[in-house]
Design an enzyme around this catalytic site. Sequence first.
Site, PDB file in Angstrom:
ATOM      1  N   ASP A 142       0.791  -1.237   0.000  1.00 53.98           N
ATOM      2  CA  ASP A 142       0.000   0.000   0.000  1.00 53.98           C
ATOM      3  C   ASP A 142       0.823   1.288   0.000  1.00 53.98           C
ATOM      4  O   ASP A 142       0.486   2.252   0.697  1.00 53.98           O
ATOM      5  CB  ASP A 142      -0.969   0.004   1.188  1.00 53.98           C
ATOM      6  CG  ASP A 142      -1.944  -1.163   1.147  1.00 53.98           C
ATOM      7  OD1 ASP A 142      -1.870  -1.990   0.227  1.00 53.98           O
ATOM      8  OD2 ASP A 142      -2.782  -1.258   2.059  1.00 53.98           O
ATOM      9  N   HIS A 186     -10.561   0.513  -3.250  1.00 56.21           N
ATOM     10  CA  HIS A 186     -11.932   0.481  -2.738  1.00 56.21           C
ATOM     11  C   HIS A 186     -12.945   0.977  -3.774  1.00 56.21           C
ATOM     12  O   HIS A 186     -12.798   2.067  -4.314  1.00 56.21           O
ATOM     13  CB  HIS A 186     -12.046   1.336  -1.476  1.00 56.21           C
ATOM     14  CG  HIS A 186     -11.231   0.818  -0.327  1.00 56.21           C
ATOM     15  ND1 HIS A 186     -11.287  -0.488   0.103  1.00 56.21           N
ATOM     16  CD2 HIS A 186     -10.351   1.448   0.496  1.00 56.21           C
ATOM     17  CE1 HIS A 186     -10.476  -0.639   1.147  1.00 56.21           C
ATOM     18  NE2 HIS A 186      -9.887   0.519   1.396  1.00 56.21           N
ATOM     19  N   HIS A 204     -16.566   0.253   6.020  1.00 54.66           N
ATOM     20  CA  HIS A 204     -15.164   0.651   6.157  1.00 54.66           C
ATOM     21  C   HIS A 204     -15.015   2.169   6.019  1.00 54.66           C
ATOM     22  O   HIS A 204     -14.176   2.774   6.667  1.00 54.66           O
ATOM     23  CB  HIS A 204     -14.341  -0.079   5.097  1.00 54.66           C
ATOM     24  CG  HIS A 204     -12.865   0.090   5.216  1.00 54.66           C
ATOM     25  ND1 HIS A 204     -12.154  -0.242   6.352  1.00 54.66           N
ATOM     26  CD2 HIS A 204     -11.939   0.547   4.321  1.00 54.66           C
ATOM     27  CE1 HIS A 204     -10.878  -0.001   6.151  1.00 54.66           C
ATOM     28  NE2 HIS A 204     -10.713   0.489   4.925  1.00 54.66           N
ATOM     29  N   LYS A 263      -6.840  -4.836  -3.407  1.00 56.20           N
ATOM     30  CA  LYS A 263      -7.620  -5.389  -2.300  1.00 56.20           C
ATOM     31  C   LYS A 263      -8.673  -4.410  -1.822  1.00 56.20           C
ATOM     32  O   LYS A 263      -8.549  -3.200  -2.035  1.00 56.20           O
ATOM     33  CB  LYS A 263      -6.699  -5.787  -1.143  1.00 56.20           C
ATOM     34  CG  LYS A 263      -5.926  -4.635  -0.520  1.00 56.20           C
ATOM     35  CD  LYS A 263      -4.926  -5.143   0.510  1.00 56.20           C
ATOM     36  CE  LYS A 263      -4.121  -4.031   1.143  1.00 56.20           C
ATOM     37  NZ  LYS A 263      -4.877  -3.155   2.010  1.00 56.20           N
ATOM     38  N   CYS A 313      -1.850  -2.446   7.665  1.00 55.44           N
ATOM     39  CA  CYS A 313      -1.808  -3.362   6.517  1.00 55.44           C
ATOM     40  C   CYS A 313      -0.510  -4.158   6.431  1.00 55.44           C
ATOM     41  O   CYS A 313      -0.538  -5.331   6.037  1.00 55.44           O
ATOM     42  CB  CYS A 313      -2.095  -2.602   5.230  1.00 55.44           C
ATOM     43  SG  CYS A 313      -3.772  -1.899   5.228  1.00 55.44           S
TER      44      CYS A 313
END
Length: 190
Positions: free
Chosen positions: A10, A54, A60, A99, A141
Amino acid sequence: MEKRAFIAVDVQNTFIEGGELGVSGGSRVAHDIAEYLKDHKDEYDLIISSQDWHIDPHEHFSDNPDFVDTWPAHGVANTFGAQLHHELEDFPFDVQIKKGMYEAAYSAFEGVDKDGQSLSDVLHSAGISSLDVSGLALSHCVLQTALDAKQEGFEVNVIRDLSEPTSEELGIKAEEALKDAQINLVYSQK
């Protein structure tokens, strides 16, 4: 002979200073990972990136985030925030994992590559036995990716100086969790 993989978790604009969830030291981590990969890419059989991507991660995202389970919008697919930091965007990663399309997904093991293969399947198919993990954020993460890698049976190293937590306190907790899971905290040899 042991096969090794490196994953940059990330390292994208949403988690760099000035991003929606900017991590202090994020741009330094991006620069240092880019430099590390220039010098060490031949030591790895696979070099992987993961990105929050996303689309609709449901709870979330929140307008009133608690910064534990809910967060402001970040890493939204096909936006500047979701893109890799400019120092890594042109690196020829062997695999890019996306992801969190429709869920939170802290671990890169919850994502898939462009062909829909899970990170676990990619690593096992390549015969990888050891994984070096780095990126943003150590406290979230990176930690979850390392814990999942260990659970999947890989030898796992977290490269501490190529990772940054969201806070010093959460960084200490992450380091303790990694040690408890018998995950090696190592340093790049700059």
